[in-house]
Write an enzyme that holds these catalytic residues in place. Structure first.
Site, PDB file in Angstrom:
ATOM      1  N   GLY A  14       0.785  -1.236   0.000  1.00 20.41           N
ATOM      2  CA  GLY A  14       0.000   0.000   0.000  1.00 20.41           C
ATOM      3  C   GLY A  14       0.813   1.280   0.000  1.00 20.41           C
ATOM      4  O   GLY A  14       0.315   2.322   0.431  1.00 20.41           O
ATOM      5  N   HIS A 111       1.665   0.722 -12.923  1.00 19.11           N
ATOM      6  CA  HIS A 111       2.496  -0.456 -13.186  1.00 19.11           C
ATOM      7  C   HIS A 111       3.957  -0.005 -13.245  1.00 19.11           C
ATOM      8  O   HIS A 111       4.254   1.046 -13.832  1.00 19.11           O
ATOM      9  CB  HIS A 111       2.062  -1.105 -14.506  1.00 19.11           C
ATOM     10  CG  HIS A 111       2.809  -2.365 -14.802  1.00 19.11           C
ATOM     11  ND1 HIS A 111       2.567  -3.555 -14.128  1.00 19.11           N
ATOM     12  CD2 HIS A 111       3.821  -2.611 -15.665  1.00 19.11           C
ATOM     13  CE1 HIS A 111       3.387  -4.474 -14.588  1.00 19.11           C
ATOM     14  NE2 HIS A 111       4.154  -3.938 -15.517  1.00 19.11           N
ATOM     15  N   GLU A 174       9.829   5.407  -6.104  1.00 14.96           N
ATOM     16  CA  GLU A 174       9.820   6.852  -5.790  1.00 14.96           C
ATOM     17  C   GLU A 174       9.074   7.629  -6.871  1.00 14.96           C
ATOM     18  O   GLU A 174       8.315   8.552  -6.574  1.00 14.96           O
ATOM     19  CB  GLU A 174      11.258   7.385  -5.711  1.00 14.96           C
ATOM     20  CG  GLU A 174      11.968   7.004  -4.437  1.00 14.96           C
ATOM     21  CD  GLU A 174      13.417   7.482  -4.441  1.00 14.96           C
ATOM     22  OE1 GLU A 174      13.736   8.445  -5.182  1.00 14.96           O
ATOM     23  OE2 GLU A 174      14.233   6.877  -3.722  1.00 14.96           O
TER      24      GLU A 174
HETATM   25  C1  GAR Z   1       3.780  -1.178  -7.234  1.00  9.26           C
HETATM   26  O1  GAR Z   1       5.116  -1.194  -7.662  1.00  9.26           O
HETATM   27  C2  GAR Z   1       2.839  -1.199  -8.412  1.00  9.26           C
HETATM   28  O2  GAR Z   1       3.317  -0.475  -9.503  1.00  9.26           O
HETATM   29  C3  GAR Z   1       2.786  -2.674  -8.722  1.00  9.26           C
HETATM   30  O3  GAR Z   1       2.715  -3.284  -7.463  1.00  9.26           O
HETATM   31  C4  GAR Z   1       3.419  -2.482  -6.518  1.00  9.26           C
HETATM   32  C5  GAR Z   1       2.515  -2.252  -5.345  1.00  9.26           C
HETATM   33  O4  GAR Z   1       3.200  -1.592  -4.316  1.00  9.26           O
HETATM   34  N1  GAR Z   1       1.677  -2.997  -9.547  1.00  9.26           N
HETATM   35  C6  GAR Z   1       1.723  -3.925 -10.507  1.00  9.26           C
HETATM   36  O5  GAR Z   1       2.701  -4.611 -10.718  1.00  9.26           O
HETATM   37  C7  GAR Z   1       0.458  -4.065 -11.318  1.00  9.26           C
HETATM   38  N2  GAR Z   1       0.643  -5.015 -12.345  1.00  9.26           N
HETATM   39  P1  GAR Z   1       2.401  -0.861  -3.165  1.00  9.26           P
HETATM   40  O6  GAR Z   1       1.425  -1.890  -2.583  1.00  9.26           O
HETATM   41  O7  GAR Z   1       3.448  -0.470  -2.171  1.00  9.26           O
HETATM   42  O8  GAR Z   1       1.694   0.311  -3.766  1.00  9.26           O
END
Ligand code: GAR
Length: 216
Positions: A14, A111, A174
């Site tokens: 999150g 993404h 970041e």
């Molecule tokens: C992030 O890096 C997002 O871009 C990626 O999952 C991570 C979630 O991190 N999403 C994908 O790969 C979608 N295909 P977070 O829970 O710390 O936001």
């Protein structure tokens, strides 16, 4: 003008949710996060929502026998909350075409690659293995294919000598935390919108160059 109501769908850490919460806390931000939905009861992001006083719902995909039933439950929850936009932030479920159609033009994803390259999982390892020289992240409207759809904004970074999947992931993250709030702002202000198969922008929105990361 009334702020747009936004739901954020998460599955884990999150950190992007956190960046949206922090952006939305600013008085002039055009959207408010009114709901966080997780498909995993133990998602760490739920604590972030709680700390910010945002309503949270767990809709555990394991409680449903089909993908359709799960997506219907999520849509019901989102409609009850009367949200205008749905932001996927590390929501690791493939969505049904029905769900995507229901929320078309109002469903946004982030993404950690410069789409359409490197969709799917293990993105950072695959970029290192491929020897890419430029990496980054993408915020896009969601279409029925995974990690695909009209691009709202991208932020690019160089891959530096000695880079590992971990260091690259950290540096892209970041940028993610800047890009997502900036793109949601554009959409919530209706200055960027879905128009056929691409995104159209108001004339004053800076869209030139490889990097499109307007200040939040
Ligand atoms: C992030 O890096 C997002 O871009 C990626 O999952 C991570 C979630 O991190 N999403 C994908 O790969 C979608 N295909 P977070 O829970 O710390 O936001």
């Amino acid at each position: 003008m009334a702020k747009a109501k936004v739901a954020v769908l998460i599955s884990g850490r999150g950190s992007n949710l956190q960046s949206l919460i922090e952006a939305a806390a600013k008085e002039d931000y055009p959207a408010e996060i009114t709901l966080v939905v997780s498909n995993r009861p133990k998602a760490a992001g739920l604590k972030r929502a709680a700390a910010a006083g945002i309503r949270q719902e767990v809709i555990d995909h394991k409680d449903f026998t089909s993908r359709e039933d799960f997506d219907t439950a999520v849509t019901q929850c989102l409609k009850m909350a009367e949200v205008d936009y749905v932001c996927l932030a590390g929501f690791m479920r493939i969505l049904t075409p029905e769900f995507v159609t229901e929320w078309r033009g109002r469903l946004i994803n982030i993404h950690p690659s410069l789409l359409p390259a490197f969709r799917g999982l293990h993105v950072h390892e695959r970029m290192i293995d491929a020897g890419v020289k430029v990496a980054g992240c993408t915020v896009h409207f969601v279409s029925s294919e995974m990690d695909a759809g009209p691009i709202i904004g991208q932020s690019a970074i160089p891959v530096v000598p000695g880079e590992t999947a971990e260091t690259l992931a950290g540096r892209i993250l970041e940028r993610e935390h800047e890009l997502y709030p900036a793109c949601l702002r554009l959409v919530a202000e209706n200055r960027a919108r879905l128009s056929g198969g691409t995104v159209s922008y108001d004339a004053d929105v800076e869209t030139t160059g490889v990097v499109h990361a307007p200040a939040p």
